[in-house]
Structures are given as C-alpha cells and as structure tokens.
Design a protein around this motif. Structure first.
Motif, PDB file in Angstrom:
ATOM      1  N   GLY A 129       0.799  -1.222   0.000  1.00  0.00           N
ATOM      2  CA  GLY A 129       0.000   0.000   0.000  1.00  0.00           C
ATOM      3  C   GLY A 129       0.826   1.263   0.000  1.00  0.00           C
ATOM      4  N   TYR A 130       2.066   1.181  -0.470  1.00  0.00           N
ATOM      5  CA  TYR A 130       2.964   2.338  -0.523  1.00  0.00           C
ATOM      6  C   TYR A 130       3.442   2.522  -1.966  1.00  0.00           C
ATOM      7  CZ  TYR A 130       3.456   3.137   4.515  1.00  0.00           C
ATOM      8  OH  TYR A 130       3.234   3.460   5.842  1.00  0.00           O
ATOM      9  N   GLN A 131       2.836   3.503  -2.656  1.00  0.00           N
ATOM     10  CA  GLN A 131       3.211   3.791  -4.029  1.00  0.00           C
ATOM     11  C   GLN A 131       4.198   4.942  -4.077  1.00  0.00           C
ATOM     12  OE1 GLN A 131      -0.046   4.484  -6.745  1.00  0.00           O
ATOM     13  NE2 GLN A 131       1.251   5.575  -8.209  1.00  0.00           N
ATOM     14  N   LEU A 132       5.383   4.680  -4.606  1.00  0.00           N
ATOM     15  CA  LEU A 132       6.423   5.699  -4.712  1.00  0.00           C
ATOM     16  C   LEU A 132       5.966   6.794  -5.679  1.00  0.00           C
ATOM     17  CD1 LEU A 132      10.212   4.985  -5.202  1.00  0.00           C
ATOM     18  CD2 LEU A 132       9.044   6.573  -6.732  1.00  0.00           C
ATOM     19  N   VAL A 133       6.104   8.072  -5.250  1.00  0.00           N
ATOM     20  CA  VAL A 133       5.705   9.183  -6.129  1.00  0.00           C
ATOM     21  C   VAL A 133       6.815  10.201  -6.343  1.00  0.00           C
ATOM     22  CG1 VAL A 133       3.236   8.972  -5.677  1.00  0.00           C
ATOM     23  CG2 VAL A 133       4.630  10.440  -4.197  1.00  0.00           C
ATOM     24  N   SER A 134       7.805  10.252  -5.443  1.00  0.00           N
ATOM     25  CA  SER A 134       8.904  11.196  -5.675  1.00  0.00           C
ATOM     26  C   SER A 134      10.161  10.738  -4.954  1.00  0.00           C
ATOM     27  CB  SER A 134       8.528  12.611  -5.228  1.00  0.00           C
ATOM     28  OG  SER A 134       8.396  12.695  -3.812  1.00  0.00           O
ATOM     29  N   LEU A 135      11.297  11.239  -5.469  1.00  0.00           N
ATOM     30  CA  LEU A 135      12.617  10.904  -4.933  1.00  0.00           C
ATOM     31  C   LEU A 135      13.406  12.191  -4.748  1.00  0.00           C
ATOM     32  CD1 LEU A 135      13.262   8.091  -7.550  1.00  0.00           C
ATOM     33  CD2 LEU A 135      13.001   7.669  -5.096  1.00  0.00           C
ATOM     34  N   ASP A 136      14.027  12.342  -3.587  1.00  0.00           N
ATOM     35  CA  ASP A 136      14.850  13.520  -3.308  1.00  0.00           C
ATOM     36  C   ASP A 136      16.180  13.065  -2.735  1.00  0.00           C
ATOM     37  OD1 ASP A 136      12.870  15.805  -3.804  1.00  0.00           O
ATOM     38  OD2 ASP A 136      11.764  14.564  -2.363  1.00  0.00           O
ATOM     39  N   GLU A 137      17.261  13.443  -3.402  1.00  0.00           N
ATOM     40  CA  GLU A 137      18.579  13.001  -2.979  1.00  0.00           C
ATOM     41  C   GLU A 137      19.240  13.989  -2.030  1.00  0.00           C
ATOM     42  OE1 GLU A 137      21.493  11.298  -5.448  1.00  0.00           O
ATOM     43  OE2 GLU A 137      20.053  10.604  -6.955  1.00  0.00           O
ATOM     44  N   ALA A 138      19.935  13.437  -1.027  1.00  0.00           N
ATOM     45  CA  ALA A 138      20.826  14.210  -0.163  1.00  0.00           C
ATOM     46  C   ALA A 138      22.248  13.724  -0.443  1.00  0.00           C
ATOM     47  CB  ALA A 138      20.446  14.013   1.301  1.00  0.00           C
ATOM     48  N   ALA A 139      23.203  14.124   0.388  1.00  0.00           N
ATOM     49  CA  ALA A 139      24.604  13.797   0.129  1.00  0.00           C
ATOM     50  C   ALA A 139      24.852  12.296   0.079  1.00  0.00           C
ATOM     51  CB  ALA A 139      25.478  14.434   1.201  1.00  0.00           C
ATOM     52  N   ASN A 140      24.302  11.553   1.042  1.00  0.00           N
ATOM     53  CA  ASN A 140      24.562  10.114   1.112  1.00  0.00           C
ATOM     54  C   ASN A 140      23.292   9.289   1.269  1.00  0.00           C
ATOM     55  OD1 ASN A 140      27.524   9.948   1.021  1.00  0.00           O
ATOM     56  ND2 ASN A 140      27.388  11.179   2.903  1.00  0.00           N
ATOM     57  N   SER A 141      22.162   9.847   0.809  1.00  0.00           N
ATOM     58  CA  SER A 141      20.905   9.132   0.982  1.00  0.00           C
ATOM     59  C   SER A 141      19.882   9.599  -0.048  1.00  0.00           C
ATOM     60  CB  SER A 141      20.352   9.343   2.395  1.00  0.00           C
ATOM     61  OG  SER A 141      20.012  10.710   2.597  1.00  0.00           O
ATOM     62  N   VAL A 142      18.775   8.871  -0.090  1.00  0.00           N
ATOM     63  CA  VAL A 142      17.633   9.228  -0.940  1.00  0.00           C
ATOM     64  C   VAL A 142      16.382   9.210  -0.067  1.00  0.00           C
ATOM     65  CG1 VAL A 142      16.317   8.695  -3.016  1.00  0.00           C
ATOM     66  CG2 VAL A 142      18.724   8.035  -2.883  1.00  0.00           C
ATOM     67  N   ARG A 143      15.590  10.260  -0.192  1.00  0.00           N
ATOM     68  CA  ARG A 143      14.314  10.337   0.522  1.00  0.00           C
ATOM     69  C   ARG A 143      13.196   9.991  -0.452  1.00  0.00           C
ATOM     70  NH1 ARG A 143      10.724  14.807   1.747  1.00  0.00           N
ATOM     71  NH2 ARG A 143       9.645  14.540   3.745  1.00  0.00           N
ATOM     72  N   VAL A 144      12.385   9.017  -0.070  1.00  0.00           N
ATOM     73  CA  VAL A 144      11.288   8.552  -0.909  1.00  0.00           C
ATOM     74  C   VAL A 144       9.972   9.022  -0.305  1.00  0.00           C
ATOM     75  CG1 VAL A 144      10.095   6.534  -1.843  1.00  0.00           C
ATOM     76  CG2 VAL A 144      12.593   6.521  -1.617  1.00  0.00           C
ATOM     77  N   THR A 145       9.116   9.603  -1.142  1.00  0.00           N
ATOM     78  CA  THR A 145       7.779  10.000  -0.704  1.00  0.00           C
ATOM     79  C   THR A 145       6.756   9.107  -1.399  1.00  0.00           C
ATOM     80  OG1 THR A 145       8.482  12.297  -0.397  1.00  0.00           O
ATOM     81  CG2 THR A 145       6.111  11.886  -0.594  1.00  0.00           C
ATOM     82  N   PHE A 146       5.760   8.680  -0.633  1.00  0.00           N
ATOM     83  CA  PHE A 146       4.742   7.762  -1.145  1.00  0.00           C
ATOM     84  C   PHE A 146       3.410   8.488  -1.308  1.00  0.00           C
ATOM     85  CE2 PHE A 146       7.883   5.339   1.251  1.00  0.00           C
ATOM     86  CZ  PHE A 146       8.267   4.393   0.305  1.00  0.00           C
ATOM     87  N   ALA A 147       2.512   7.881  -2.078  1.00  0.00           N
ATOM     88  CA  ALA A 147       1.225   8.507  -2.382  1.00  0.00           C
ATOM     89  C   ALA A 147       0.397   8.752  -1.130  1.00  0.00           C
ATOM     90  CB  ALA A 147       0.449   7.642  -3.371  1.00  0.00           C
ATOM     91  N   ASN A 148       0.621   7.975  -0.080  1.00  0.00           N
ATOM     92  CA  ASN A 148      -0.129   8.156   1.164  1.00  0.00           C
ATOM     93  C   ASN A 148       0.459   9.229   2.067  1.00  0.00           C
ATOM     94  OD1 ASN A 148       2.165   6.924   2.164  1.00  0.00           O
ATOM     95  ND2 ASN A 148       1.163   4.980   2.668  1.00  0.00           N
ATOM     96  N   GLY A 149       1.485   9.920   1.578  1.00  0.00           N
ATOM     97  CA  GLY A 149       2.100  11.002   2.337  1.00  0.00           C
ATOM     98  C   GLY A 149       3.253  10.585   3.221  1.00  0.00           C
ATOM     99  N   LYS A 150       3.452   9.296   3.421  1.00  0.00           N
ATOM    100  CA  LYS A 150       4.556   8.807   4.253  1.00  0.00           C
ATOM    101  C   LYS A 150       5.874   8.934   3.493  1.00  0.00           C
ATOM    102  CE  LYS A 150       1.719   7.458   7.509  1.00  0.00           C
ATOM    103  NZ  LYS A 150       1.461   6.039   7.755  1.00  0.00           N
ATOM    104  N   THR A 151       6.971   8.972   4.235  1.00  0.00           N
ATOM    105  CA  THR A 151       8.302   9.062   3.638  1.00  0.00           C
ATOM    106  C   THR A 151       9.234   8.060   4.305  1.00  0.00           C
ATOM    107  OG1 THR A 151       9.095  10.772   5.173  1.00  0.00           O
ATOM    108  CG2 THR A 151       8.013  11.521   3.140  1.00  0.00           C
ATOM    109  N   ASP A 152      10.318   7.765   3.628  1.00  0.00           N
ATOM    110  CA  ASP A 152      11.384   6.945   4.186  1.00  0.00           C
ATOM    111  C   ASP A 152      12.663   7.301   3.462  1.00  0.00           C
ATOM    112  OD1 ASP A 152      12.723   5.142   5.759  1.00  0.00           O
ATOM    113  OD2 ASP A 152      11.864   3.337   4.841  1.00  0.00           O
ATOM    114  N   SER A 153      13.800   6.976   4.074  1.00  0.00           N
ATOM    115  CA  SER A 153      15.096   7.287   3.480  1.00  0.00           C
ATOM    116  C   SER A 153      15.997   6.068   3.533  1.00  0.00           C
ATOM    117  CB  SER A 153      15.773   8.453   4.218  1.00  0.00           C
ATOM    118  OG  SER A 153      15.027   9.642   4.064  1.00  0.00           O
ATOM    119  N   ALA A 154      16.910   5.988   2.559  1.00  0.00           N
ATOM    120  CA  ALA A 154      17.865   4.892   2.507  1.00  0.00           C
ATOM    121  C   ALA A 154      19.118   5.356   1.786  1.00  0.00           C
ATOM    122  CB  ALA A 154      17.259   3.695   1.792  1.00  0.00           C
TER     123      ALA A 154
END
Length: 406
Positions: A129-154
C-alpha cells in the motif's frame, strides 16, 4: 555499526529476490509495494537455466518452488494445408544433464508467494500500500515519498516496479508503453492425456495465431494464445465466466495435438495486450537505479523476462560486492561507478533479448496460407531452440562471484 539500508520499490517477482541477495551480502533491504496486498494476476513463468542458476544461490529456495519439469520443445502446425509436427528438440533435458539446470514451468502466483515468504523468513520487511511518487537526494541518501504522504530514506533505491514503473517515471519522465500489435489470451488447464507424458513446451501454429503451453506442476498446464488484434489493456484480470465460456467454445478449441483441449478446458482465462517501452540509454540517476521490467520490459515470446531480471540482480550485487565489499554506505561517486558498469554490461544484452522477442512474435503470428507455409518451413530448418546463450549465464556453474550468508 548499523547496516546500509536499501529501499526496493516493487514486491513482484524481482523485488524479493533482490532483497534476499542484498540481505545475504550485508545490506539491510526494505521493500515497498504499491498494491494493497499480493495480487493473483498473471499466469506462469518458464524458469530457464540462467534464472534457475541465480535462484539456486539462495539457500533453501528452489526446494520450495513447485513447478513442472520441461524436457522437450515441440513445434506443431495446425494449418490444414500443412498439418503436422514441424520440429522437436530435447535441449532442456540436455541442458539439465550437462549443466545441472534445465527449464521449469511455474505458476506465477505460486512462485510469487514462495518468494515473498522466503524473503520475509530471512528478515526483509515488505510493506504493501505504498506507491512511490517522488525521490529527493541528499549527500549520502535518498528520501522517498509515497502517495499516502509517508516518507522513508535509505542509502540508495532500486526500482523493481515493473512495466508501469513509478521509479522510472521519477527518473526519466513519463514514457507510454508501446503496443506491439499482438494480444494474448491465456489460461490454466488440467493437462490433457496426450501431453502428460511429453513434459514439453509445445508451440502450435495456425493462420494468424500461435499457442505456447508448458506444464506448471504434475497435472496442470499453462497456455497462451497470441493473435494480431486491436489494442487490449494489460490488466491481467481474469475474464468474467460468460467471456471465458465463449472463448472455450471458439474455433481454437478444435485444434489437435492437445492444444484444443487446453483451450476448451481453460480456467483463469485472461486477455492482455503485449507491450514494450523505448530503450533507455541509462538505468540510473544519482543514487537510484532500475532493473528488470522497470528497465527493459519485453514481450514474452522468448520467456526471458524474469530470467533476465535475475541476471540483473546477480550482476548488480556482484558489482556491489566487488567495489563495496564491506557493504558500508557508499558515496554517490562509488554508486555511480557501480551503476555505470552495471548498465554497460546489461543494456546491450537485455536490448538484444527485447528485439529478439518482438521479432519472434512477428514471425509466429503471420497471415495467409503461403506466409504460414514459409514460417513453417523456417521452423523445420532452424535449430528449434538454443539454450546456449543462457546456459552459462550469468556465471558458469560453480563459479559464482556472489556468496550469500543467510
């Protein structure tokens, strides 16, 4: 020290396999899937020597996969003007005897369930139930935003989200799939008596139609009929019962060689258009990379879609192990080096398979008696199937550069 986290977009066939490889080489994968639960869409897959060789690296996995062993590949013509067997090859049996891996047909839902459960058993979280909608890169990571408004980083992200990949769209913009002009109608049937002893992939050719079928266990056969028709959506949803019954009674149900019995007794019948996408010149940007159908979707006529995805996984993880053996958080520069080497190796090979699959589909479905006779004569004279280009890929048996600790 905490392990390097990796986000995998997509919990289809490819995502769980990649997760198990990453887990076994020291990374900490998590899978996000856009659907609310595992689907029952799709019919079957033919696992070939290259795909089986990769899956065999995961301890205990192959033993859990129930499938149908394939020993021969047979071509028949049902064209009234040229009726009979065209050619026969025992190349799957020879491949297994010589290399240890042959061809195994499996129901997609059975394989999918096993892969999900095996990945979870090995400690990989799978979040539905988590559809990826955007990606934002930082220096050593990527922030993922999902259609439900939740985010995670890796540390980095791998897009394994198939033909309609949201990850691909985020990286390279929207690209509509290209309809190949061919439509398949497929189903699952109890194996007819005349096919029970063959253990074969059968290919059946008529004027404007082609059917391929193979066993998926000891009593069922999966089949797909290809025709040239107006575009049909790739929904993979089963027809309603009225539409299924109408198809069971169509003229194809009268075909000999067991093919007609497959059509007339079919269940779980689906109809779907065949698509591919424009070839990409690169599969990554920054800390995000694509593989499998997200990178190189193909029509199914060679049966290499999933198998090429498994080759992708092996080589991506092999390069991660080579250049980042301690599995620490890699710099963007190091990831770019790894991803570029991965692309340089894989883009030419997968592009060739996509082109060959489309060409084979066009060869199989021709119209007019004379053109069909030409096709049949070509099939009589050609090597029925060559497994040579997949036999020793992505590595020679016994010489894997990837060893999993699970």
């Amino acid at each position: 020290m905490s392990k390097t986290k990796v986000i995998i977009a997509g919990a289809g066939i490819t995502g769980p396999v990649l997760a198990m490889f990453l887990k076994g080489t020291g990374y900490d994968p998590i899978i996000y899937e856009r659907t609310e639960r595992p689907t029952n869409h799709g019919l079957s897959l033919a696992l070939q020597p290259n795909g089986l060789r990769v899956l065999a690296l995961i301890p205990g996995l192959l033993e859990r996969i129930v499938g149908g062993k394939v020993e021969e590949i047979v071509h028949y013509s049902v064209l009234p003007e040229d009726l009979g067997e065209l050619s026969r090859s025992d190349s799957p049996a020879r491949a297994e005897a010589e290399e240890g891996f042959g061809v195994r047909g499996v129901r997609r839902t059975v394989l999918h369930h096993v892969l999900l459960e095996h990945a979870k058993d090995l400690g990989t979280p799978i979040i539905f139930g988590y559809q990826l909608v955007s990606l934002d890169e930082a220096a050593n990571s990527v922030r993922v935003t999902f259609a439900n408004g939740k985010t995670d980083s890796a540390s980095f992200v791998v897009g394994c989200d198939g033909l309609h990949s949201n990850t691909r769209e985020c990286l390279f913009g929207k690209q509509n799939p290209t309809f190949t002009g061919l439509v398949q109608t497929g189903g699952l049937s109890e194996t007819p008596e005349e096919l029970l002893t063959q253990r074969a992939v059968i290919n059946v050719y008529d004027n404007g139609a082609h059917l391929t079928a193979y066993p998926v266990n000891d009593h069922q056969t999966s089949w797909a009929l290809t025709t040239m028709e107006l575009e049909a959506r790739e929904s993979w949803r089963v027809m309603d019962e009225e539409a299924q019954q109408k198809f069971r009674e169509c003229s194809y149900s009268q075909w000999p060689f067991g093919a007609g019995k497959l059509v007339s007794s079919g269940t779980h019948i689906v109809r779907y258009g065949l698509y591919d996408r424009p070839e990409l010149q690169a599969w990554h940007k920054g800390r995000v990379v694509l593989l499998g159908d997200a990178a190189h979707p193909t029509s199914p006529h060679i049966g290499q879609g999933a198998n090429q995805a498994f080759e992708d996984i092996y080589h991506l993880v092999r390069l991660l192990c080579k250049h980042n053996p301690s599995a620490v958080t890699p710099s963007t520069e190091l990831l770019s080096k790894i991803f570029t080497q991965f692309e340089d190796l894989r883009i030419p090979r997968t592009s060739e398979f996509v082109k060959r699959a489309r060409k084979l589909g066009e060869l199989r479905v021709v119209h007019g008696v004379e053109e069909c006779k030409k096709r049949n004569n070509h099939l009589r004279q050609m090597e029925v199937v060559s497994l040579q280009d997949v036999l020793n890929n992505p590595f020679v048996a016994g010489y894997s550069e990837v060893s999993l600790v699970l």
